[in-house]
Scaffold this motif. Structure first.
Motif, PDB file in Angstrom:
ATOM      1  N   THR A  71       0.785  -1.389   0.033  1.00  0.00           N
ATOM      2  CA  THR A  71       0.005   0.001  -0.051  1.00  0.00           C
ATOM      3  C   THR A  71       0.740   1.375   0.032  1.00  0.00           C
ATOM      4  O   THR A  71      -0.008   2.430  -0.001  1.00  0.00           O
ATOM      5  N   ILE A  74       1.093   4.773  -3.529  1.00  0.00           N
ATOM      6  CA  ILE A  74      -0.154   5.357  -3.859  1.00  0.00           C
ATOM      7  C   ILE A  74      -0.019   6.059  -5.311  1.00  0.00           C
ATOM      8  O   ILE A  74      -1.427   6.070  -5.804  1.00  0.00           O
ATOM      9  N   ARG A 261      -3.859   6.591   3.961  1.00  0.00           N
ATOM     10  CA  ARG A 261      -4.418   6.897   2.431  1.00  0.00           C
ATOM     11  C   ARG A 261      -6.130   6.508   2.562  1.00  0.00           C
ATOM     12  O   ARG A 261      -6.500   6.619   1.317  1.00  0.00           O
ATOM     13  N   ILE A 283       2.885   5.834   2.761  1.00  0.00           N
ATOM     14  CA  ILE A 283       2.795   7.114   1.666  1.00  0.00           C
ATOM     15  C   ILE A 283       3.321   8.239   1.727  1.00  0.00           C
ATOM     16  O   ILE A 283       3.559   9.155   1.004  1.00  0.00           O
ATOM     17  N   LEU A 335      -1.387  14.493  -3.614  1.00  0.00           N
ATOM     18  CA  LEU A 335      -2.498  13.813  -3.076  1.00  0.00           C
ATOM     19  C   LEU A 335      -3.695  14.853  -2.399  1.00  0.00           C
ATOM     20  O   LEU A 335      -3.598  15.293  -1.561  1.00  0.00           O
ATOM     21  N   CYS A 420      -4.853  -3.023  -2.902  1.00  0.00           N
ATOM     22  CA  CYS A 420      -4.898  -1.525  -3.059  1.00  0.00           C
ATOM     23  C   CYS A 420      -4.723  -0.954  -4.503  1.00  0.00           C
ATOM     24  O   CYS A 420      -4.084  -1.437  -5.263  1.00  0.00           O
ATOM     25  N   SER A 422      -3.860   2.522  -6.960  1.00  0.00           N
ATOM     26  CA  SER A 422      -2.980   3.620  -7.224  1.00  0.00           C
ATOM     27  C   SER A 422      -3.706   4.644  -8.063  1.00  0.00           C
ATOM     28  O   SER A 422      -4.540   4.356  -8.971  1.00  0.00           O
TER      29      SER A 422
END
Length: 453
Positions: A71, A74, A261, A283, A335, A420, A422
């Motif tokens: 994970t 990301i 995340r 992350i 992000l 997960c 991305s």
């Protein structure tokens, strides 16, 4: 979109180069690799490079990556803004005994974004982040005992490991889970200092704290523990933790190493938890080693050495190294709230698609997770805690078959079927995941009659 025909893709992947490297590895490593988390089927797949949402192994196979280094990635592999920033930095020096401006940039971003973080300290891994969060809680309260959720993963600190791998043979009664050490030779005194509670079990939490609440430094909780099932927290359970922690003078430590995340402001903010300390990682390093512990200024003062020896000394040769700090800042700046909205939509798309396939074939599976995370359980009812999520021998076989099926279709699904997404994935990638699962269910539809509910 037309359903993809996987019949020509379903094959045993050719991996002679991986076999060669694994044979070399067995000469220098105890089990052929250097991480217990490396998956084998029956040997590990060695990777040559990553390209966005995909991996290319040393044999030239191109795989859709649903692991993303547990994970961490990301933005997928080879994210250019991070690569460019790090390349520019490398010739200027990679680590110093002095501080740099780069640690300030990432720290300011996290303090501004994450409500629970008022002050922060950087370390080198999620394990260190959890370890120092526990130590900070002890230093602040003057107590040594902790409580933690059964089956949740919190890294490799002895006290944080208690009962993270509990099984039916060791986990004890439902109303009073046993505290079990995680490796041969671990001091029994470690387990004696840890109270184990079940996720979403308010009565059990109350029962435990009534016995030892006055002795607890902290309650350690992952708001949505992945290894324990990737199960959503009951809002009443979250509220009970907050109320009881205040009542007994216990600090709440949120482990968001993985689950930061979950949203722009992290998992605690998403699920209504107000921790005193928060452990972060994955992350926030942009693909480089990192960890961080942050929290209320009052509590974080245990690290301060401005007036005297700190209540909790903390250092680390590579802590806050410029490479991790720059990579983390660039990755986190990308992000944005819009990015998280897109990840949320992607997760909903995949989970709904998997759920529709389960319903179509009346298959003995269910799906948990939220945001960019999902987990497939070989059970008809979604589990509410670790014990319910714990797979039987038959269920383990189903998951192994599922993982192998995905691998034959060039999709890297982790063995536990906890995966997960991305930001670099496309709608076509998401549909590929759903179609591969549907193909698996169609292939095994005739077998479901003999599977227990």
């Amino acid at each position: 979109m037309l359903r993809q025909d996987f019949s020509s893709s379903r094959r045993a992947p050719l991996r002679p180069r991986s076999q060669y490297f694994f044979e070399r590895g067995q000469i220098v490593f105890p089990d052929g690799t250097t991480r217990v988390t490396v998956e084998r089927d029956p040997m590990p797949t060695y990777i040559a490079r990553g390209e966005g949402a995909y991996l290319v192994d040393v044999d030239g196979n191109r795989l859709l990556d649903l692991n993303n280094n547990f994970t961490t990635l990301i933005h997928g592999h080879g994210y250019l803004p991070v690569a460019d920033a790090v390349a520019d930095l490398l010739q200027k020096g990679t680590c110093f005994s002095n501080p740099t401006e780069h640690e300030l940039g990432l720290a300011e971003l996290l303090v501004h974004r994450i409500p629970a973080i008022e002050h922060i300290r950087f370390v080198n891994s999620g394990t260190e982040a959890v370890m120092f969060a526990i130590k900070a809680a002890r230093a602040f309260t003057g107590r040594s005992r902790i409580a933690r959720v059964e089956g949740a993963y919190h890294g490799a600190y002895d006290w944080a490991e208690v009962s993270q791998g509990a099984s039916p043979a060791s986990w004890g009664p439902e109303n009073m889970p046993a505290s079990t050490t995680s490796y041969v030779g671990a001091p029994g005194s470690v387990a004696e200092d840890v109270d184990v509670i079940r996720f979403n079990d308010i009565e059990g939490l109350e029962r435990r704290l009534a016995i030892s609440g006055q002795e607890l430094a902290c309650i350690l909780i992952d708001p949505m523990p992945s290894r324990a099932g990737l199960i959503a927290p009951d809002p009443a359970f979250i509220e009970a933790i907050s109320i009881l922690a205040r009542q007994y003078g216990i600090l709440v430590v949120a482990d968001e190493v993985l689950n930061l995340r979950q949203a722009y402001r992290g998992a605690s903010a998403r699920f209504g938890l107000v921790p005193d300390l928060l452990a972060a990682g994955k992350i926030i390093g942009g693909g480089f080693p990192v960890g961080a512990v942050g929290g209320r200024k009052e509590v974080m003062e245990v690290f301060s050495c401005l007036s005297a020896r700190p209540a909790l000394p903390q250092g680390g040769t590579f802590s806050a190294n410029p490479v991790s700090m720059v990579a983390g800042r660039v990755a986190m700046e990308a992000l944005t709230p819009t990015s998280f909205e897109r990840l949320e939509e992607m997760g909903v798309h995949v989970r709904n698609g998997l759920g529709a396939a389960i319903a179509r074939y009346d298959a003995p599976f269910t799906v948990t997770g939220s945001a960019s995370l999902f987990r497939i359980h070989p059970k008809r009812q979604a589990p509410r805690d670790y014990r319910q999520a714990f797979p039987t021998t038959e269920e383990r076989s189903w998951i192994a078959n599922l993982t192998s099926h995905f691998r034959q279709l060039d999709i890297l699904l982790p063995f536990g079927a906890a995966a997960c997404l991305s930001t670099t994935m496309t709608n076509a990638d998401l549909d590929l995941i759903v179609q591969a699962f549907g193909d698996f269910l169609e292939t095994h539809e005739s077998d479901f009659g003999g599977v227990s509910a």
